[in-house]
Scaffold this active site. Structure first.
Site, PDB file in Angstrom:
ATOM      1  N   CYS A 117      73.587  14.310  20.432  1.00 27.86           N
ATOM      2  CA  CYS A 117      72.214  14.695  19.888  1.00 27.86           C
ATOM      3  C   CYS A 117      72.282  15.543  18.147  1.00 27.86           C
ATOM      4  O   CYS A 117      71.765  15.419  18.276  1.00 27.86           O
ATOM      5  CB  CYS A 117      71.181  14.334  20.738  1.00 27.86           C
ATOM      6  N   HIS A 258      65.338  17.390  16.738  1.00 29.39           N
ATOM      7  CA  HIS A 258      65.553  15.853  16.724  1.00 29.39           C
ATOM      8  C   HIS A 258      65.153  15.026  17.858  1.00 29.39           C
ATOM      9  O   HIS A 258      64.392  15.683  18.436  1.00 29.39           O
ATOM     10  CB  HIS A 258      67.352  16.411  17.508  1.00 29.39           C
ATOM     11  N   ASN A 288      65.528   7.043  19.826  1.00 34.89           N
ATOM     12  CA  ASN A 288      66.341   8.383  19.974  1.00 34.89           C
ATOM     13  C   ASN A 288      67.540   7.633  18.917  1.00 34.89           C
ATOM     14  O   ASN A 288      67.967   6.689  19.866  1.00 34.89           O
ATOM     15  CB  ASN A 288      66.606   9.192  21.322  1.00 34.89           C
TER      16      ASN A 288
END
Ligand code: UT7
Length: 333
Positions: A117, A258, A288
């Site tokens: 990520c 993020h 995500n």
């Protein structure tokens, strides 16, 4: 940080691709023991996109082509392609090679970068360093992940979280060093390896019938453990980069976090003293998307006119590894 450099690396174009197929929370209510209410309140996610046919390089190539179209330049002008991903089409060749071929970037070299990520943030720093060296004038950085290829859709803890997407930025040199990347703080701590991983398929556990039966080719996450370190990691480093650069909350136009969990994002904004209207959010629409979340936010906010030239932004991420970091940049277009 830029003071000794001849050039600053600035983002001069953006692009994105999200697949058409939408999985909303109602879909997950049908396949696992969950509710729309739980998903929305615990994560902030309402829906995510899924790529039905194709691989990560297809997502990435489409984002790259969107960027090239919007900037009206040819793929042959691109000198370097960096693809941040944890879902490469194959172990090798690198997804960057496949993207290079798909878009016809005949003069580019490139490579993949694996930082989960935080992948885009690490690739952004790497691309900026290539520009700042003075050796390259057009570096494309792409965050792309087909998370649906490694998600176990019988595991309610994880399947509701992820989506597929890609987004790209173009980096070019600027002699005006007040624009572009100003500073970054990047970290890894490999002792986090047991909280978030995919253990099957690599040299540690080459694929066998047993690795498949034990579901080792799926992403595993100890959500609660990751949540605790992610909140602290992302909030602390974002605050640290503000302090280091003498930035007050009112100086910052946007936090670009993020998108893993709205509660992690809220905690980071709170620590920085930033109000919600200054936080880029798209987790509700895409979930995500791992390496794609940050450039996806930048592209959407730039295209709808909210992100403007001169805006001071803080990019921040936390992910598997553990990997985490923050970057301070001034938007140049
Ligand atoms: O992007 C890379 C880094 N990753 C992250 O930053 C993600 C970090 N973690 C998280 O975002 C959160 O931990 C999750 C969203 C994954 C989970 O939220 P949570 O508030 O930490 O929930 P939990 O794991 O503490 O689980 C609470 C309860 C559990 O039930 P019990 O044990 O209390 O009875 C879970 O089994 O919620 C249950 N649960 C669910 N319930 C309904 C877990 N998943 C679901 C679900 N629907 N989908």
């Amino acid at each position: 940080m830029n003071s000794n450099k001849k050039f600053s690396a600035v983002i001069t174009a953006v692009g994105l691709y999200v697949p058409d197929k939408i999985l909303d929370n109602a879909y997950f209510e049908k396949i696992v023991d969950t509710t729309d209410e739980w998903i929305r309140t615990r994560t902030g996610i309402k829906e995510r996109r899924i790529l039905e046919n194709g691989a990560t390089s297809d997502l990435a190539a489409k984002a790259a082509e969107d960027l090239l179209r919007s900037k009206n330049i040819s793929a042959e002008e691109i000198e370097v392609i960096i693809v941040a991903t944890v879902t490469p089409d194959m172990f090798f060749p690198a997804t960057a090679c496949l993207v290079q071929d798909k878009i016809g970037a005949k003069n580019a070299w490139g490579f993949d970068l694996s930082a989960a990520c935080s992948g885009f943030l690490f690739a952004y720093q790497t691309g900026c360093s290539l520009i700042e060296s003075g050796n390259y004038k057009k570096v494309m950085v792409i965050g792309a992940d087909k998370m649906s290829s490694i998600v176990d859709y019988t595991d309610r803890n994880n399947c509701i979280l992820f989506g597929d997407a890609a987004s790209a930025i173009l980096l070019e040199p600027s002699e005006d060093k007040s624009f572009g990347l100003q500073d970054s703080l990047l970290k890894v701590d490999g002792s986090g390896k047991d909280a978030l991983y995919m253990k099957g398929g690599g040299s540690l556990n080459p694929p066998t019938l047993e690795t498949v039966e034990k579901k080792m080719h799926y992403l595993y996450q100890d959500g609660k453990a990751v949540f605790k370190v992610a909140v602290k990691g992302m909030a602390d480093i974002s605050y640290e980069i503000m302090q280091k650069n003498n930035l007050k909350s009112e100086d910052i136009a946007f936090l670009v976090p993020h998108q893993a969990n709205l509660r992690i994002i809220d905690a980071t904004a709170e620590r920085m003293g930033i109000t919600k209207d200054k936080v880029m959010i798209n987790i509700d629409k895409y979930g995500n998307t791992t390496a794609a979340t940050i450039p996806l936010c930048l592209t959407e906010y730039y295209r709808d006119g909210r992100l403007k030239k001169g805006d001071k932004i803080i990019l921040a991420a936390f992910g598997a590894g553990f990997t985490w970091g923050a970057a301070y940049a001034v938007w140049a277009i």
